[in-house]
Design a protein around this motif. Structure first.
Motif, PDB file in Angstrom:
ATOM      1  N   GLU A 147      -5.977   8.194  14.500  1.00  0.00           N
ATOM      2  CA  GLU A 147      -5.417   7.252  13.524  1.00  0.00           C
ATOM      3  C   GLU A 147      -4.861   7.999  12.319  1.00  0.00           C
ATOM      4  N   GLY A 148      -3.890   7.413  11.691  1.00  0.00           N
ATOM      5  CA  GLY A 148      -3.359   7.953  10.458  1.00  0.00           C
ATOM      6  C   GLY A 148      -2.713   6.856   9.637  1.00  0.00           C
ATOM      7  N   PHE A 149      -2.747   6.994   8.318  1.00  0.00           N
ATOM      8  CA  PHE A 149      -2.091   6.006   7.465  1.00  0.00           C
ATOM      9  C   PHE A 149      -1.705   6.638   6.147  1.00  0.00           C
ATOM     10  N   ASP A 150      -0.825   5.954   5.459  1.00  0.00           N
ATOM     11  CA  ASP A 150      -0.376   6.397   4.136  1.00  0.00           C
ATOM     12  C   ASP A 150      -0.182   5.172   3.253  1.00  0.00           C
ATOM     13  N   ASN A 151      -0.851   5.152   2.125  1.00  0.00           N
ATOM     14  CA  ASN A 151      -0.678   4.153   1.065  1.00  0.00           C
ATOM     15  C   ASN A 151      -1.454   2.833   1.180  1.00  0.00           C
ATOM     16  N   PRO A 152      -2.071   2.451   2.296  1.00  0.00           N
ATOM     17  CA  PRO A 152      -2.613   1.088   2.334  1.00  0.00           C
ATOM     18  C   PRO A 152      -3.773   0.844   1.380  1.00  0.00           C
ATOM     19  N   LEU A 153      -4.457   1.883   0.925  1.00  0.00           N
ATOM     20  CA  LEU A 153      -5.611   1.679   0.057  1.00  0.00           C
ATOM     21  C   LEU A 153      -5.220   1.191  -1.330  1.00  0.00           C
ATOM     22  N   ASP A 154      -4.095   1.659  -1.859  1.00  0.00           N
ATOM     23  CA  ASP A 154      -3.694   1.234  -3.204  1.00  0.00           C
ATOM     24  C   ASP A 154      -2.204   0.908  -3.315  1.00  0.00           C
ATOM     25  N   LEU A 155      -1.451   1.074  -2.220  1.00  0.00           N
ATOM     26  CA  LEU A 155      -0.017   0.763  -2.202  1.00  0.00           C
ATOM     27  C   LEU A 155       0.759   1.523  -3.270  1.00  0.00           C
ATOM     28  N   ARG A 156       0.387   2.801  -3.455  1.00  0.00           N
ATOM     29  CA  ARG A 156       1.079   3.648  -4.433  1.00  0.00           C
ATOM     30  C   ARG A 156       1.337   5.023  -3.832  1.00  0.00           C
ATOM     31  N   ASP A 157       2.596   5.467  -3.885  1.00  0.00           N
ATOM     32  CA  ASP A 157       2.936   6.792  -3.382  1.00  0.00           C
ATOM     33  C   ASP A 157       2.314   7.905  -4.211  1.00  0.00           C
ATOM     34  N   SER A 158       2.085   7.638  -5.481  1.00  0.00           N
ATOM     35  CA  SER A 158       1.587   8.688  -6.374  1.00  0.00           C
ATOM     36  C   SER A 158       0.134   9.059  -6.089  1.00  0.00           C
ATOM     37  N   ALA A 159      -0.617   8.169  -5.471  1.00  0.00           N
ATOM     38  CA  ALA A 159      -2.022   8.443  -5.167  1.00  0.00           C
ATOM     39  C   ALA A 159      -2.130   9.201  -3.843  1.00  0.00           C
ATOM     40  N   ASP A 160      -3.183   9.989  -3.720  1.00  0.00           N
ATOM     41  CA  ASP A 160      -3.377  10.805  -2.528  1.00  0.00           C
ATOM     42  C   ASP A 160      -4.241  10.032  -1.535  1.00  0.00           C
ATOM     43  N   ASP A 161      -3.634   9.121  -0.807  1.00  0.00           N
ATOM     44  CA  ASP A 161      -4.393   8.363   0.197  1.00  0.00           C
ATOM     45  C   ASP A 161      -3.672   8.383   1.543  1.00  0.00           C
ATOM     46  N   ALA A 162      -3.234   9.567   1.946  1.00  0.00           N
ATOM     47  CA  ALA A 162      -2.679   9.772   3.286  1.00  0.00           C
ATOM     48  C   ALA A 162      -3.749  10.457   4.124  1.00  0.00           C
ATOM     49  N   TYR A 163      -4.145   9.818   5.222  1.00  0.00           N
ATOM     50  CA  TYR A 163      -5.246  10.328   6.033  1.00  0.00           C
ATOM     51  C   TYR A 163      -4.837  10.391   7.503  1.00  0.00           C
ATOM     52  N   ASP A 178       1.014  -5.821  -7.922  1.00  0.00           N
ATOM     53  CA  ASP A 178       1.699  -5.497  -9.162  1.00  0.00           C
ATOM     54  C   ASP A 178       3.052  -4.850  -8.867  1.00  0.00           C
ATOM     55  N   CYS A 179       3.867  -4.717  -9.900  1.00  0.00           N
ATOM     56  CA  CYS A 179       5.259  -4.296  -9.712  1.00  0.00           C
ATOM     57  C   CYS A 179       5.382  -2.867  -9.199  1.00  0.00           C
ATOM     58  N   GLY A 180       4.309  -2.077  -9.275  1.00  0.00           N
ATOM     59  CA  GLY A 180       4.370  -0.707  -8.778  1.00  0.00           C
ATOM     60  C   GLY A 180       4.002  -0.561  -7.320  1.00  0.00           C
ATOM     61  N   ALA A 181       3.738  -1.657  -6.605  1.00  0.00           N
ATOM     62  CA  ALA A 181       3.316  -1.586  -5.206  1.00  0.00           C
ATOM     63  C   ALA A 181       4.439  -1.025  -4.336  1.00  0.00           C
ATOM     64  N   GLU A 182       4.075  -0.116  -3.417  1.00  0.00           N
ATOM     65  CA  GLU A 182       5.037   0.553  -2.548  1.00  0.00           C
ATOM     66  C   GLU A 182       4.616   0.410  -1.086  1.00  0.00           C
ATOM     67  N   PRO A 183       5.541   0.598  -0.149  1.00  0.00           N
ATOM     68  CA  PRO A 183       5.249   0.370   1.271  1.00  0.00           C
ATOM     69  C   PRO A 183       4.133   1.269   1.802  1.00  0.00           C
ATOM     70  N   ALA A 184       3.499   0.795   2.903  1.00  0.00           N
ATOM     71  CA  ALA A 184       2.419   1.524   3.560  1.00  0.00           C
ATOM     72  C   ALA A 184       2.697   1.574   5.055  1.00  0.00           C
ATOM     73  N   ILE A 185       2.149   2.595   5.716  1.00  0.00           N
ATOM     74  CA  ILE A 185       2.312   2.732   7.165  1.00  0.00           C
ATOM     75  C   ILE A 185       0.957   3.026   7.808  1.00  0.00           C
ATOM     76  N   TYR A 186       0.861   2.674   9.083  1.00  0.00           N
ATOM     77  CA  TYR A 186      -0.356   2.929   9.868  1.00  0.00           C
ATOM     78  C   TYR A 186       0.064   3.255  11.298  1.00  0.00           C
ATOM     79  N   GLY A 187      -0.616   4.204  11.922  1.00  0.00           N
ATOM     80  CA  GLY A 187      -0.325   4.548  13.309  1.00  0.00           C
ATOM     81  C   GLY A 187      -1.593   4.867  14.078  1.00  0.00           C
ATOM     82  N   ARG A 188      -1.568   4.589  15.380  1.00  0.00           N
ATOM     83  CA  ARG A 188      -2.743   4.848  16.214  1.00  0.00           C
ATOM     84  C   ARG A 188      -2.326   5.173  17.636  1.00  0.00           C
TER      85      ARG A 188
END
Length: 414
Positions: free
Chosen positions: A37-53, A397-407
């Motif tokens: 599994e892998g994803f990017d952004n779904p935890l906080d919907l922000r590109d600036s945060a490091d939540d790509a796993y 909020d207005c800073g929300a950005e797209p997220a992706i998930y793959g499995r």
């Protein structure tokens, strides 16, 4: 040592059953599932945060079923899931050290003609898992058991289940809640009807200062479905809930409907449209109107969206990830089977919040696209490839950005 002890216990039980019952019929089997599994952004919907796993989950199961004698059956399942990679360092089955656990252990007794009782640790899944599915949601993808008593009466096309389950008991370590489930679930051909009641008798403080509120919810609902392999299909389900949450009166409604058509042609093209409504808590009232999903915190509508529910404003219990509530959505899905061993789907979903409980400026949750391919690689070997893309709306909020998930996953059964 614990693995050996568990295996020895199973072998001892089997030997004892053979000695007690003579020629007991036994079936031994299991499965091994490797899931990446892998994803990017779904935890906080922000590109600036490091939540790509990116990580892996290896789940193994060993099943043993025993027909000890006419009217007496036993079932055991040992489960283990180890997770490794970035963001996943522990196992499921409530065990941070990835030890083997008893996933199922039950006895089924045929009391009389048309009457059976099943006691012990067992999986309970009703309908499409709208209210009863995952049992112990803290286990994630590793298990879905209930510690329960199930009594079943059947006659012709009718059946009625009596369910009594213990979910948590205070005094057994940790911040457990005293939580129980009681239910009646009936079936009559295409119709299903149920009366469910869950109760958590008092508030309990959990880790990190979170509090499990006292709660009691009674749900009255029904389901109707016609789901043939080809041709028209239709299913809908709805439930009304009343009760109390942390001293507040609660009242909620939820339901879904889906229907479509699948051709009998070689590639089996098909289409489906559907929608779901789960009431949300209106902040302007003293009553709580948020939908209580009971035991349906599994990724019922989306794998990606479960991760976006980490906030404390769209959920009843702030420590539980993935509670489906305060949501309305509509989708359209296309299906095709380009090969006898391949089934592919593509779904587009538009989502809204029933109540504006976030800091955002509106009630649009956003737009979700999901694609999946299920592969029958051999008779006992299945694979899956799944991907999702979520574009958040004004509910965030207005800073929300797209997220992706793959499995990607592969399952071998034996």
């Amino acid at each position: 040592m614990r693995v050996r002890a568990a295996l020895c216990a199973v072998l001892f039980c089997l030997a004892a059953l053979n000695g007690w019952c003579g020629e007991a019929k036994t079936v031994l089997g299991g499965e091994i599932r490797l899931r990446g599994e892998g994803f990017d952004n779904p935890l906080d919907l922000r590109d600036s945060a490091d939540d790509a796993y990116a990580y892996y989950r290896m789940r193994t199961r060993l099943n043993l079923e025993v027909d000890a004698r006419p009217g007496l059956h036993f079932g055991f399942r040992l489960g283990h899931e180890y997770r490794f990679g970035r963001g996943e360092k522990t196992a499921g089955v409530r065990d941070a050290d990835a030890k083997l656990a008893i996933d199922n252990a039950w006895a089924k007794i045929d009391v009389a003609e048309g009457i059976a009782v099943k006691l012990g640790r067992q999986d309970l899944c009703y309908g499409e898992g709208f209210l009863l599915m995952d049992g112990t949601p803290a286990d994630g993808s590793s298990s879905a058991f209930f510690d329960a008593m199930l009594g079943r009466w059947t006659r012709s096309d009718l059946s009625l289940d009596l369910i009594v389950a213990k979910l948590d008991e205070e005094g057994f370590g940790g911040a457990a809640r005293d939580e129980d489930l009681y239910g009646l679930y009936g079936r009559a051909r295409a119709q299903e009807f149920y009366l469910l009641h869950r109760q958590k008798r008092k508030s309990t403080e959990a880790a990190a200062g979170f509090v499990h509120p006292s709660q009691r919810t009674t749900a009255l609902g029904g389901r109707w479905s016609i789901l043939p392999e080809a041709g028209a299909h239709l299913a809908f389900e709805g439930a009304y809930q009343i009760g109390e949450l942390d001293g507040r009166e609660s009242q909620a409604f939820g339901g879904y409907a889906r229907g479509g058509w699948t051709a009998s042609a070689a590639v089996r093209p098909g289409i489906e449209v559907g929608g779901v409504f789960l009431s949300g808590d209106d902040p302007k009232t003293t009553r709580h109107e948020g939908w209580d999903g009971f035991y349906s915190e599994w990724p019922m509508f989306s794998e990606l969206l479960v991760y976006t529910m980490g906030d404390q404003l769209t959920r009843i219990r702030p420590d539980d990830l993935g509670l489906w509530t305060n949501m309305a959505s509509g989708w359209i899905e296309g299906r095709v089977s380009p090969h006898s061993k391949v089934k592919a789907t593509l779904r587009a979903t538009r989502l809204w919040a029933v109540e504006e409980t976030r800091p955002g400026r509106g009630n649009s949750r956003g737009f979700l696209v999901a694609a999946a391919a299920n592969l029958a690689l051999a008779s006992d070997l299945q694979g899956q490839i799944l991907g999702e893309y979520f574009d958040p709306g004004s509910f965030y909020d207005c800073g929300a950005e797209p997220a992706i998930y793959g499995r990607c996953q592969i399952i071998a059964r034996f």
